[in-house]
Design an enzyme around this catalytic site. Structure first.
Site, PDB file in Angstrom:
ATOM      1  N   PRO A  52       0.824  -1.204   0.000  1.00  0.00           N
ATOM      2  CA  PRO A  52       0.000   0.000   0.000  1.00  0.00           C
ATOM      3  C   PRO A  52       0.863   1.261   0.000  1.00  0.00           C
ATOM      4  O   PRO A  52       1.847   1.340   0.726  1.00  0.00           O
ATOM      5  CB  PRO A  52      -0.789  -0.090   1.307  1.00  0.00           C
ATOM      6  CG  PRO A  52      -0.593  -1.465   1.813  1.00  0.00           C
ATOM      7  CD  PRO A  52       0.647  -2.000   1.208  1.00  0.00           C
ATOM      8  N   HIS A  53       0.470   2.212  -0.828  1.00  0.00           N
ATOM      9  CA  HIS A  53       1.133   3.516  -0.861  1.00  0.00           C
ATOM     10  C   HIS A  53       0.059   4.574  -0.667  1.00  0.00           C
ATOM     11  O   HIS A  53      -0.956   4.550  -1.357  1.00  0.00           O
ATOM     12  CB  HIS A  53       1.858   3.740  -2.188  1.00  0.00           C
ATOM     13  CG  HIS A  53       2.431   5.117  -2.296  1.00  0.00           C
ATOM     14  ND1 HIS A  53       3.551   5.508  -1.584  1.00  0.00           N
ATOM     15  CD2 HIS A  53       2.023   6.208  -2.982  1.00  0.00           C
ATOM     16  CE1 HIS A  53       3.820   6.784  -1.865  1.00  0.00           C
ATOM     17  NE2 HIS A  53       2.903   7.227  -2.701  1.00  0.00           N
TER      18      HIS A  53
END
Length: 125
Positions: A52-53
Site C-alpha cells: 500500500p502507498h
C-alpha cells in the site's frame, strides 16, 4: 528416487489430495522456488504481501514533526486495517500551494475521480 518435496510443494499436493488447505501459525513463509520470503500473521492466517502507498497532499505550513506524526498514524492504521506488514507501507506527503490547489489537486484527483473517493470533501471549486 523422487526429488525432495519443498514445504510449498507439500502444501500444494496436500491441498489437492484433501481438497482444502489448513492455515498454520507460521512466522515466515519462504518461497524456495523464487527466493522470496514474507511474514505471516501468527494468529490469523497468512498476511498478503501488499504494497500500500498513501499519498497526502496538503497546504504548506505544517512542521516536519506534524507530517511525521501524520505518516506514522497512517502507517499504523493501514497495517491494522489492511493486514499487511509495516515494511510494506509507504507514505508520501506533498505540499501544494493554495493557488495551485484547484489545478494540481482538486480537478485531477478529486473532481475527476469522485467515483473512487471513499471520503469526499465538504467543499467544491
Amino acid at each position: 528416487m523422487d526429488k525432495k518435496l519443498s514445504r510449498r510443494g507439500f502444501i500444494k499436493k496436500s491441498a489437492i489430495a484433501l481438497g482444502t488447505v489448513a492455515v498454520c501459525d507460521l512466522t515466515w513463509i519462504v518461497d524456495t522456488e523464487r527466493g522470496n520470503s514474507f511474514r505471516a500473521l501468527a494468529s490469523g492466517g497468512l498476511k498478503e504481501h501488499n504494497m500500500p502507498h498513501v499519498s497526502v497532499k496538503l497546504w504548506p505550513g505544517r512542521s516536519e514533526q506534524t507530517k511525521q506524526r501524520l505518516a506514522d498514524a497512517i502507517v499504523k492504521d493501514v497495517v491494522n486495517i489492511v493486514g499487511c506488514g509495516e515494511e510494506s507501507v509507504s507514505v508520501a506527503i506533498e505540499e501544494v500551494d493554495p493557488k495551485d490547489w484547484k489545478e494540481k489537486v482538486y480537478d485531477p484527483l478529486i473532481r475527476r475521480k469522485m467515483d473512487t473517493l471513499y471520503k469526499k470533501p465538504g467543499y467544491s471549486m
